[in-house]
Design an enzyme around this catalytic site. Sequence first.
Site, PDB file in Angstrom:
ATOM      1  N   ASP A 103       0.846  -1.104  -0.263  1.00  0.00           N
ATOM      2  CA  ASP A 103       0.027  -0.275  -0.428  1.00  0.00           C
ATOM      3  C   ASP A 103       0.704   0.860   0.000  1.00  0.00           C
ATOM      4  O   ASP A 103       0.236   2.228  -0.778  1.00  0.00           O
ATOM      5  CB  ASP A 103      -1.029   0.127   1.302  1.00  0.00           C
ATOM      6  CG  ASP A 103      -2.858  -0.863   1.057  1.00  0.00           C
ATOM      7  OD1 ASP A 103      -2.848  -0.923   0.105  1.00  0.00           O
ATOM      8  OD2 ASP A 103      -1.921  -1.588   2.277  1.00  0.00           O
ATOM      9  N   GLY A 104       1.971   1.049   0.540  1.00  0.00           N
ATOM     10  CA  GLY A 104       3.013   2.402   0.804  1.00  0.00           C
ATOM     11  C   GLY A 104       3.265   2.736  -0.821  1.00  0.00           C
ATOM     12  O   GLY A 104       3.511   4.225  -1.250  1.00  0.00           O
TER      13      GLY A 104
ATOM     14  N   GLU B 258      -4.509   9.808   4.492  1.00  0.00           N
ATOM     15  CA  GLU B 258      -4.831  11.136   5.854  1.00  0.00           C
ATOM     16  C   GLU B 258      -4.016  11.848   5.688  1.00  0.00           C
ATOM     17  O   GLU B 258      -2.885  12.057   5.447  1.00  0.00           O
ATOM     18  CB  GLU B 258      -5.042  10.536   6.867  1.00  0.00           C
ATOM     19  CG  GLU B 258      -3.468  10.048   8.045  1.00  0.00           C
ATOM     20  CD  GLU B 258      -3.025   9.071   7.185  1.00  0.00           C
ATOM     21  OE1 GLU B 258      -1.923   9.231   6.384  1.00  0.00           O
ATOM     22  OE2 GLU B 258      -3.674   7.891   7.106  1.00  0.00           O
TER      23      GLU B 258
ATOM     24  N   ASP C 126      -1.488  14.289  21.555  1.00  0.00           N
ATOM     25  CA  ASP C 126      -1.129  14.218  21.191  1.00  0.00           C
ATOM     26  C   ASP C 126      -0.837  14.629  19.382  1.00  0.00           C
ATOM     27  O   ASP C 126      -0.144  14.834  18.961  1.00  0.00           O
ATOM     28  CB  ASP C 126       0.034  12.321  20.859  1.00  0.00           C
ATOM     29  CG  ASP C 126       0.269  11.463  21.866  1.00  0.00           C
ATOM     30  OD1 ASP C 126       1.102  12.345  23.198  1.00  0.00           O
ATOM     31  OD2 ASP C 126       1.594  10.726  21.925  1.00  0.00           O
TER      32      ASP C 126
ATOM     33  N   ALA D 170      -4.839  10.672  21.567  1.00  0.00           N
ATOM     34  CA  ALA D 170      -4.450  10.569  22.891  1.00  0.00           C
ATOM     35  C   ALA D 170      -5.143  11.778  23.461  1.00  0.00           C
ATOM     36  O   ALA D 170      -3.854  12.975  23.880  1.00  0.00           O
ATOM     37  CB  ALA D 170      -3.016  10.337  23.264  1.00  0.00           C
TER      38      ALA D 170
END
Length: 270
Positions: free
Chosen positions: A48-49, A125, A152, A187
């Site tokens: 996928d990368g 994303e 984060d 987070a």
Amino acid sequence: MKVAIYNNNVSRSVAVAKQIRSLLKQKSAGQITFDADYPDIVLSIGGDGTLLSAFHHYRKQLASIRFIGIHTGHLGFYADWQHTEIPALVDSLLADNGEEVDYPLLAGRIHFRDGREKRVLALNEAVIKRQLGTLSAAVYINGQLFERFRGDGLVVSTPTGSTAYNKSVGGAVVHPTLETMQMAEIASINNRVFRTLGSPIVLSKDDTVRVVNDSRARDVSFHYDNLNILSHDIAWMEFKVAPQKIQFAQYRHMNFWKRIEMSFIGPEGN
Ligand code: NAP
Ligand code: MN
């Protein structure tokens, strides 16, 4: 029809690229040619990368290119042809009727404190996060303050990107026929000053999310797909479902939920 081959340098990928080239030369009688600059079809060979890299390499030609992903490692989401299926894939290319399926993308605008602006397009994303300390940011939806975030970072993903970073931070898996983007927290700290929703949100195609960076920390980073910008100078960034889409050549129907089940649950789960 013009084809480009885009592979990673794993030896199996190099071998598959060679096999496709020779099969196409043998069988196509000149009907299919190779053109790495202005192809109609891009065959991405790797993971996928690799497909993410191929997407960014050809991002200016999305309207005229259809992608095909062949995986040489484990089953991929974009890379859904197996390397053992090459002869069948070559036959499909020879019988091509322009079959395609398209998936939504994410458009981002990054505004720097010195007034510069960078526009990006993401297939998986966009992520804003801090490397060392906590990120402090205000999140606006359609111009209205929604929440003050501290934690984060934040991940804003496309439907096909929902199985990647988004899923690791508790986001939902989204069917790629839905024209949405999803924002998920990494987070978050919740107290009286910083209060966030605490759950991922799925936005409509008309929504705009703006994340205003409150800190001048030097370790704020912006990531999109496999690309990164590290800067102490990011003022805000804005996200929308992009007007463009990515097209894939769809020679056979791949059931989305079957692919999810095969990738994340597998035969042992049943
Ligand atoms: P990588 O570190 O090799 O990618 C991490 C893993 O994500 C790989 O197994 C990759 O598959 C897989 N992946 C990529 N896109 C996916 C998708 N749409 N659905 C499901 N899995 C997917 O780096 P990379 O290959 O350049 O990929 C960049 C992506 O890594 C980013 O877009 C982000 O989504 C993801 N990432 C995830 C985390 C996390 O989950 N904590 C952190 C950082 C980045 P392949 O092995 O087939 O390439
Ligand atoms: Mn990878």
